[in-house]
Motif scaffolding. Sequence first.
Motif, PDB file in Angstrom:
ATOM      1  N   ASN A   1       0.780  -1.249   0.000  1.00  0.00           N
ATOM      2  CA  ASN A   1       0.000   0.000   0.000  1.00  0.00           C
ATOM      3  C   ASN A   1       0.805   1.289   0.000  1.00  0.00           C
ATOM      4  N   SER A   2       2.073   1.188   0.368  1.00  0.00           N
ATOM      5  CA  SER A   2       2.865   2.418   0.473  1.00  0.00           C
ATOM      6  C   SER A   2       4.324   2.075   0.260  1.00  0.00           C
ATOM      7  N   GLY A   3       5.120   3.101   0.048  1.00  0.00           N
ATOM      8  CA  GLY A   3       6.564   2.904  -0.084  1.00  0.00           C
ATOM      9  C   GLY A   3       7.143   2.320   1.196  1.00  0.00           C
ATOM     10  N   THR A   4       6.668   2.804   2.325  1.00  0.00           N
ATOM     11  CA  THR A   4       7.151   2.310   3.617  1.00  0.00           C
ATOM     12  C   THR A   4       6.963   0.803   3.719  1.00  0.00           C
ATOM     13  N   GLU A   5       5.772   0.362   3.372  1.00  0.00           N
ATOM     14  CA  GLU A   5       5.450  -1.059   3.468  1.00  0.00           C
ATOM     15  C   GLU A   5       6.320  -1.867   2.496  1.00  0.00           C
ATOM     16  N   ALA A   6       6.531  -1.327   1.310  1.00  0.00           N
ATOM     17  CA  ALA A   6       7.355  -2.031   0.316  1.00  0.00           C
ATOM     18  C   ALA A   6       8.780  -2.197   0.842  1.00  0.00           C
ATOM     19  N   VAL A   7       9.329  -1.123   1.421  1.00  0.00           N
ATOM     20  CA  VAL A   7      10.697  -1.196   1.952  1.00  0.00           C
ATOM     21  C   VAL A   7      10.760  -2.206   3.100  1.00  0.00           C
ATOM     22  N   MET A   8       9.765  -2.168   3.969  1.00  0.00           N
ATOM     23  CA  MET A   8       9.713  -3.101   5.101  1.00  0.00           C
ATOM     24  C   MET A   8       9.720  -4.552   4.597  1.00  0.00           C
TER      25      MET A   8
ATOM     26  N   ALA B   1      19.506   9.380   2.913  1.00  0.00           N
ATOM     27  CA  ALA B   1      18.384   8.716   2.245  1.00  0.00           C
ATOM     28  C   ALA B   1      17.122   8.870   3.084  1.00  0.00           C
ATOM     29  N   TYR B   2      15.980   8.796   2.429  1.00  0.00           N
ATOM     30  CA  TYR B   2      14.704   8.675   3.136  1.00  0.00           C
ATOM     31  C   TYR B   2      14.001   7.445   2.581  1.00  0.00           C
ATOM     32  N   HIS B   3      13.582   6.563   3.481  1.00  0.00           N
ATOM     33  CA  HIS B   3      12.946   5.324   3.038  1.00  0.00           C
ATOM     34  C   HIS B   3      11.560   5.143   3.635  1.00  0.00           C
ATOM     35  N   GLY B   4      10.958   6.208   4.163  1.00  0.00           N
ATOM     36  CA  GLY B   4       9.647   6.058   4.786  1.00  0.00           C
ATOM     37  C   GLY B   4       9.782   5.872   6.287  1.00  0.00           C
ATOM     38  N   THR B   5       8.772   5.274   6.896  1.00  0.00           N
ATOM     39  CA  THR B   5       8.690   5.340   8.362  1.00  0.00           C
ATOM     40  C   THR B   5       8.835   3.983   9.059  1.00  0.00           C
TER      41      THR B   5
ATOM     42  N   VAL C   1      19.538   1.047  -0.764  1.00  0.00           N
ATOM     43  CA  VAL C   1      20.065   2.277  -1.366  1.00  0.00           C
ATOM     44  C   VAL C   1      18.937   3.093  -1.976  1.00  0.00           C
ATOM     45  N   GLU C   2      18.937   4.376  -1.713  1.00  0.00           N
ATOM     46  CA  GLU C   2      18.113   5.284  -2.523  1.00  0.00           C
ATOM     47  C   GLU C   2      19.084   5.801  -3.584  1.00  0.00           C
ATOM     48  N   PRO C   3      19.051   5.257  -4.789  1.00  0.00           N
ATOM     49  CA  PRO C   3      20.148   5.482  -5.734  1.00  0.00           C
ATOM     50  C   PRO C   3      20.439   6.971  -5.974  1.00  0.00           C
TER      51      PRO C   3
ATOM     52  N   PHE D   1      17.307  -1.573  -4.302  1.00  0.00           N
ATOM     53  CA  PHE D   1      17.164  -0.195  -4.786  1.00  0.00           C
ATOM     54  C   PHE D   1      15.792   0.306  -4.338  1.00  0.00           C
ATOM     55  N   ASP D   2      15.781   1.356  -3.542  1.00  0.00           N
ATOM     56  CA  ASP D   2      14.515   1.994  -3.190  1.00  0.00           C
ATOM     57  C   ASP D   2      14.218   3.033  -4.266  1.00  0.00           C
ATOM     58  N   GLU D   3      13.330   2.658  -5.172  1.00  0.00           N
ATOM     59  CA  GLU D   3      13.005   3.521  -6.313  1.00  0.00           C
ATOM     60  C   GLU D   3      11.635   4.161  -6.150  1.00  0.00           C
ATOM     61  N   VAL D   4      11.244   4.386  -4.914  1.00  0.00           N
ATOM     62  CA  VAL D   4       9.924   4.985  -4.682  1.00  0.00           C
ATOM     63  C   VAL D   4       9.843   6.362  -5.352  1.00  0.00           C
ATOM     64  N   ILE D   5      10.978   7.074  -5.409  1.00  0.00           N
ATOM     65  CA  ILE D   5      10.956   8.357  -6.134  1.00  0.00           C
ATOM     66  C   ILE D   5      11.547   8.231  -7.539  1.00  0.00           C
ATOM     67  N   CYS D   6      12.685   7.544  -7.680  1.00  0.00           N
ATOM     68  CA  CYS D   6      13.333   7.462  -9.013  1.00  0.00           C
ATOM     69  C   CYS D   6      12.532   6.618  -9.992  1.00  0.00           C
TER      70      CYS D   6
ATOM     71  N   GLY E   1       6.790   3.036  -5.754  1.00  0.00           N
ATOM     72  CA  GLY E   1       5.589   3.637  -5.163  1.00  0.00           C
ATOM     73  C   GLY E   1       5.264   4.881  -5.962  1.00  0.00           C
ATOM     74  N   LYS E   2       4.635   5.830  -5.351  1.00  0.00           N
ATOM     75  CA  LYS E   2       4.360   7.155  -5.935  1.00  0.00           C
ATOM     76  C   LYS E   2       3.887   7.113  -7.389  1.00  0.00           C
ATOM     77  N   VAL E   3       4.774   7.438  -8.360  1.00  0.00           N
ATOM     78  CA  VAL E   3       4.365   7.653  -9.761  1.00  0.00           C
ATOM     79  C   VAL E   3       3.462   6.542 -10.282  1.00  0.00           C
TER      80      VAL E   3
HETATM   81  N1  PMP Z   1      11.259   5.506  -0.135  1.00  0.00           N
HETATM   82  C1  PMP Z   1      11.508   6.689  -0.684  1.00  0.00           C
HETATM   83  C2  PMP Z   1      12.751   6.867  -1.525  1.00  0.00           C
HETATM   84  C3  PMP Z   1      10.630   7.755  -0.484  1.00  0.00           C
HETATM   85  O1  PMP Z   1      10.894   8.947  -1.005  1.00  0.00           O
HETATM   86  C4  PMP Z   1       9.465   7.531   0.286  1.00  0.00           C
HETATM   87  C5  PMP Z   1       8.434   8.630   0.526  1.00  0.00           C
HETATM   88  N2  PMP Z   1       8.710   9.862   0.101  1.00  0.00           N
HETATM   89  C6  PMP Z   1       9.249   6.275   0.834  1.00  0.00           C
HETATM   90  C7  PMP Z   1      10.164   5.270   0.597  1.00  0.00           C
HETATM   91  C8  PMP Z   1       8.039   6.001   1.663  1.00  0.00           C
HETATM   92  O2  PMP Z   1       6.926   5.975   0.861  1.00  0.00           O
HETATM   93  P1  PMP Z   1       5.455   6.218   1.503  1.00  0.00           P
HETATM   94  O3  PMP Z   1       5.434   7.639   1.939  1.00  0.00           O
HETATM   95  O4  PMP Z   1       4.526   5.891   0.383  1.00  0.00           O
HETATM   96  O5  PMP Z   1       5.348   5.272   2.646  1.00  0.00           O
END
Ligand code: PMP
Length: 449
Positions: free
Chosen positions: A130-137, A158-162, A219-221, A251-256, A279-281
């Motif tokens: 459902n979210s980038g956070t969940e995907a990274v987890m 890097a930012y990977h969510g919460t 990595v957030e590339p 690779f955390d590609e939630v933004i890239c 995620g996102k796009v």
């Molecule tokens: N990874 C990256 C690289 C992000 O930029 C973000 C959110 N900006 C997340 C993970 C977390 O995604 P979400 O906010 O959908 O949980």
Amino acid sequence: MLIFVVMNKIQDQLKVKTEATRKLTQQNRKHFALNRASAGFTTELKEITFTLLSDSSEGAYLLDVDGNQYIDLTMGFGSILFGHNYAPIREAIERQLRQHWSVGPMTPLAGELATKIHEVTGVERVAFFNSGTEAVMVALRLAKAVTKKNKIVFFKGAYHGTFDTLLSLKNHPETQLAQEIVPGVTQSILNESYLLEYGHENALTFVEQHADEIAAVLVEPVQSRNPSLQPRDFLHELRSITERLNIALIFDEVICGFRIGVGGAQAFFDVKADLVTYGKVIGGGLPIGIVAGKSDYLDATDGGFWEYGDASIPKVKPTFVAGTFCHHPLAMAASLKVLELLTADNEQVLKTLNDKTEKFCQQLNAFFEEEQFPISVSYFASLFRFTTPGKLSLLYNYLLNNGVYIWEGRNCFLSPGHSDEVLSQLLQKIKQSAFEMEADGILKRKAIK
Ligand code: PMP
């Protein structure tokens, strides 16, 4: 002008302009626990500490509840690549809404989307959350399940969510373990996370030396907080070390992802990761998180590939993944439409948008340079970010006052809705804000021209 006089001046102007946002924020604060409404709180700027309330948007513009129009640079934190209320995506969602939007049995759309993502990115298997956070987890969990190790590495900046194990900005100078900085994210949880310097040779040595315990390097590339850092050689070396030493490269590609190109950072850097998070796009503005990558890792979600009618069985003992809304039909329908739009005409929409962003950022930098203002922008694909040392972060307040909306995390995004006309208005508004800051004595030139 003294800084507090200026602060009062900009506050007075913004207070008038955003009266309804402030009023509703105050009214709701007692029962609505909203961190964004107190983000960056300072007593000096207390009166204009709020998050903008808006209920209408179109293309590059949004309207706040006071009826003010803004050029939006937040664009759903980067989730609205095509512009607000983009008709083809809205219509895909509306069609799905009329047909079926319940969860329970799986919608056929999810399998179709997984196959399409495989076709366009080259990942072997795909799982939806459902979210980038969940995907990274989940990606980290899969890495631990497969490598049978328990430590992870992530990088400063890097930012990977919460997800708790990633909520730190500080490491122990000797052990490199991430340190507790957020109340509630306890040291015991962080004791499985190493926090290293991104792009540094030392980090590579560290990973090699601790390979026996490291399950994954996350990595957030291209870090959204530092988009000009694009350490290609580092990533290639990291790939060869992790491959050799049985460490998952994530690779955390939630933004890239789906932004620099449909192939994302993997294609841009020519590095094949073991796991990729998106995620996102791809969600077209609806909530989504995706874990994709090599079967070796994704098989830990479901036991791996097997077929009806023969003796095959799931071969891998899976870990646990689940979620009520994981394949929500509306998000699946929106994502399928996004993929169709992105891949049309050889990805022309991304190429045009990314070129436009580069050109716009170069114009901005030329202006700051020419005026000798100590502000600049860095960029990657359709993302850009201002560098505003010290009190110059007041720029965001001046911009808001002049009709440009940038959220508290300060990542800015352009969309095709930011037409040449909108961009020329935007450039004027940024210039105007900088000159007003100069007139108010906040922005000083680096040298007299
Ligand atoms: N990874 C990256 C690289 C992000 O930029 C973000 C959110 N900006 C997340 C993970 C977390 O995604 P979400 O906010 O959908 O949980």
